[in-house]
Design an enzyme around this catalytic site. Structure first.
Site, PDB file in Angstrom:
ATOM      1  N   GLU A  33      25.053  -5.759   3.977  1.00 19.30           N
ATOM      2  CA  GLU A  33      24.106  -6.715   4.540  1.00 19.30           C
ATOM      3  C   GLU A  33      22.939  -6.935   3.580  1.00 19.30           C
ATOM      4  O   GLU A  33      22.458  -5.981   2.959  1.00 19.30           O
ATOM      5  CB  GLU A  33      23.576  -6.103   5.849  1.00 19.30           C
ATOM      6  CG  GLU A  33      22.625  -6.960   6.638  1.00 19.30           C
ATOM      7  CD  GLU A  33      22.105  -6.206   7.871  1.00 19.30           C
ATOM      8  OE1 GLU A  33      21.832  -4.996   7.775  1.00 19.30           O
ATOM      9  OE2 GLU A  33      21.973  -6.838   8.929  1.00 19.30           O
ATOM     10  N   HIS A  35      19.462  -7.080   1.987  1.00 22.66           N
ATOM     11  CA  HIS A  35      18.251  -6.290   2.213  1.00 22.66           C
ATOM     12  C   HIS A  35      17.121  -6.800   1.325  1.00 22.66           C
ATOM     13  O   HIS A  35      16.516  -6.049   0.555  1.00 22.66           O
ATOM     14  CB  HIS A  35      18.523  -4.804   1.969  1.00 22.66           C
ATOM     15  CG  HIS A  35      19.056  -4.092   3.184  1.00 22.66           C
ATOM     16  ND1 HIS A  35      20.328  -4.300   3.666  1.00 22.66           N
ATOM     17  CD2 HIS A  35      18.481  -3.207   4.042  1.00 22.66           C
ATOM     18  CE1 HIS A  35      20.507  -3.567   4.758  1.00 22.66           C
ATOM     19  NE2 HIS A  35      19.404  -2.891   5.007  1.00 22.66           N
ATOM     20  N   ASP A  44      22.555   0.109   4.087  1.00 20.11           N
ATOM     21  CA  ASP A  44      22.889   0.802   5.340  1.00 20.11           C
ATOM     22  C   ASP A  44      24.103   1.718   5.167  1.00 20.11           C
ATOM     23  O   ASP A  44      24.138   2.836   5.687  1.00 20.11           O
ATOM     24  CB  ASP A  44      23.175  -0.198   6.469  1.00 20.11           C
ATOM     25  CG  ASP A  44      21.917  -0.934   6.918  1.00 20.11           C
ATOM     26  OD1 ASP A  44      20.878  -0.810   6.257  1.00 20.11           O
ATOM     27  OD2 ASP A  44      21.983  -1.632   7.945  1.00 20.11           O
ATOM     28  N   HIS A 119      23.222   1.134  10.814  1.00 21.21           N
ATOM     29  CA  HIS A 119      22.961  -0.298  11.040  1.00 21.21           C
ATOM     30  C   HIS A 119      22.716  -0.556  12.537  1.00 21.21           C
ATOM     31  O   HIS A 119      23.585  -0.306  13.367  1.00 21.21           O
ATOM     32  CB  HIS A 119      24.211  -1.026  10.533  1.00 21.21           C
ATOM     33  CG  HIS A 119      24.257  -2.495  10.697  1.00 21.21           C
ATOM     34  ND1 HIS A 119      23.356  -3.343  10.110  1.00 21.21           N
ATOM     35  CD2 HIS A 119      25.145  -3.289  11.361  1.00 21.21           C
ATOM     36  CE1 HIS A 119      23.702  -4.588  10.404  1.00 21.21           C
ATOM     37  NE2 HIS A 119      24.768  -4.586  11.167  1.00 21.21           N
ATOM     38  N   GLU A 121      22.745  -3.049  14.501  1.00 18.20           N
ATOM     39  CA  GLU A 121      23.651  -3.923  15.249  1.00 18.20           C
ATOM     40  C   GLU A 121      24.947  -3.211  15.654  1.00 18.20           C
ATOM     41  O   GLU A 121      25.681  -3.702  16.512  1.00 18.20           O
ATOM     42  CB  GLU A 121      23.977  -5.184  14.425  1.00 18.20           C
ATOM     43  CG  GLU A 121      22.820  -6.171  14.316  1.00 18.20           C
ATOM     44  CD  GLU A 121      21.894  -5.896  13.143  1.00 18.20           C
ATOM     45  OE1 GLU A 121      21.753  -4.729  12.721  1.00 18.20           O
ATOM     46  OE2 GLU A 121      21.296  -6.866  12.642  1.00 18.20           O
ATOM     47  N   HIS A 172      13.612  -3.866   8.880  1.00 24.72           N
ATOM     48  CA  HIS A 172      14.757  -4.121   8.008  1.00 24.72           C
ATOM     49  C   HIS A 172      14.301  -4.428   6.574  1.00 24.72           C
ATOM     50  O   HIS A 172      13.497  -5.325   6.357  1.00 24.72           O
ATOM     51  CB  HIS A 172      15.560  -5.304   8.560  1.00 24.72           C
ATOM     52  CG  HIS A 172      16.716  -5.677   7.706  1.00 24.72           C
ATOM     53  ND1 HIS A 172      17.908  -5.006   7.735  1.00 24.72           N
ATOM     54  CD2 HIS A 172      16.862  -6.638   6.770  1.00 24.72           C
ATOM     55  CE1 HIS A 172      18.735  -5.546   6.859  1.00 24.72           C
ATOM     56  NE2 HIS A 172      18.122  -6.538   6.257  1.00 24.72           N
ATOM     57  N   GLU A 177      13.203   1.676   4.664  1.00 27.04           N
ATOM     58  CA  GLU A 177      14.420   1.598   3.846  1.00 27.04           C
ATOM     59  C   GLU A 177      14.083   1.521   2.360  1.00 27.04           C
ATOM     60  O   GLU A 177      14.789   2.099   1.525  1.00 27.04           O
ATOM     61  CB  GLU A 177      15.281   0.410   4.280  1.00 27.04           C
ATOM     62  CG  GLU A 177      15.889   0.641   5.662  1.00 27.04           C
ATOM     63  CD  GLU A 177      16.912  -0.398   6.058  1.00 27.04           C
ATOM     64  OE1 GLU A 177      17.961   0.000   6.590  1.00 27.04           O
ATOM     65  OE2 GLU A 177      16.676  -1.598   5.854  1.00 27.04           O
TER      66      GLU A 177
HETATM   67 ZN   LIG Z   1      19.207  -1.643   6.598  1.00 24.33          ZN
END
Ligand SMILES: [Zn+2]
Length: 257
Positions: A33, A35, A44, A119, A121, A172, A177
């Site tokens: 994904e 970032h 992730d 993650h 989701e 996010h 992170e």
């Molecule tokens: Zn992430």
């Protein structure tokens, strides 16, 4: 035994030994994904495996198979599908893949499993897969950790965020992170490209199709420029400690100390 605790690094007979002595398998699940401008697509996926390895050190736990792909990225918590690079599985596919993996492990004889997902989701879909894989059996235990990043103490939260915590969905590709990646894999962080960002609007509900206004242009949803390797070290230590406490609670017999 070659010394590695990574599932994919074992030989088949090492797996047979692990089953025989009642070892656990932890399945790290991430996402591929976007970032932001400054962190890699596998953030992730990489964190899921690294933090799972760190937190399960000192326990008879194999880590893997590593599931890099996750459920659909959403604009309010990951930017959504509009960013090139993001590759997601549908809910049905994701649940089926995780379920097949867990059923495979159960089928070969493992009875202690941990699902460790980074993650956001993946939440609920990971639980659903574990639920279906274990349904109707009372000879096994599956621990499901779907938000391991929230295992931080109050002190650590204060140290990282002061009184400005934006909530985990907005975190996010931001402070946490960025910090964790600066600590674990700094060569893949381009901090000079990071920008603090903010969506034009953050509704309390979701919208399909997602309008561009509910996510940011950069893909970072808050303040990555506040990330430092020191904060990352603090976060990694606490997140690993959280997993250690969970393993002590649920699988005390697997402690090697
Ligand atoms: Zn992430």
């Amino acid at each position: 035994m070659n010394g590695s605790r990574i599932y994919e690094h074992q030989t088949w007979n090492a797996i047979a030994d692990a089953i025989g002595r009642g070892a656990a398998v932890a399945v790290p699940i991430g996402a591929i994904e976007q970032h932001g401008y400054h962190l890699p697509l596998d953030t992730d996926a990489y964190f899921a495996r690294e933090l799972c390895l760190a937190g399960s050190e000192g326990f008879d736990v194999l880590v893997g198979p590593h599931l890099a792909l996750g459920y659909r990225s959403r604009p309010l918590s990951g930017g959504g599908p509009a960013f090139p690079g993001t590759l997601s599985l549908s809910g049905a596919t994701f649940t089926a893949v995780v379920r097949d993996v867990l059923e495979g492990l159960i089928g070969m004889g493992f009875r202690k499993l941990l699902v460790y997902s980074w993650h956001m989701e993946n939440q609920n879909f990971a639980y659903e897969a574990a639920y279906l894989a274990a349904e109707g059996r009372d000879d096994l235990k599956v621990v499901v950790m779907e938000t391991p990043f929230d295992g931080l103490s109050e002190d650590a939260m204060a140290m990282l965020y002061g009184d400005e915590f934006p909530g985990w969905p907005a975190e996010h590709a931001s402070l946490m992170e960025t910090s964790v990646m600066l600590h674990l894999r700094p060569q893949l962080v381009d901090l000079s490209a990071a920008i603090d960002d903010r969506a034009e609007r953050r509704p309390s509900y979701d919208l399909i199709p997602p309008p561009a206004s509910i996510t940011t242009r950069s893909g970072a949803l808050w303040k990555p420029t506040r990330g430092t390797a020191e904060k990352g070290e603090l976060a990694v230590g606490e997140i690993a400690e959280h997993l250690r406490r969970v393993l002590e609670e649920e699988f005390p017999e697997l402690s090697l100390e």
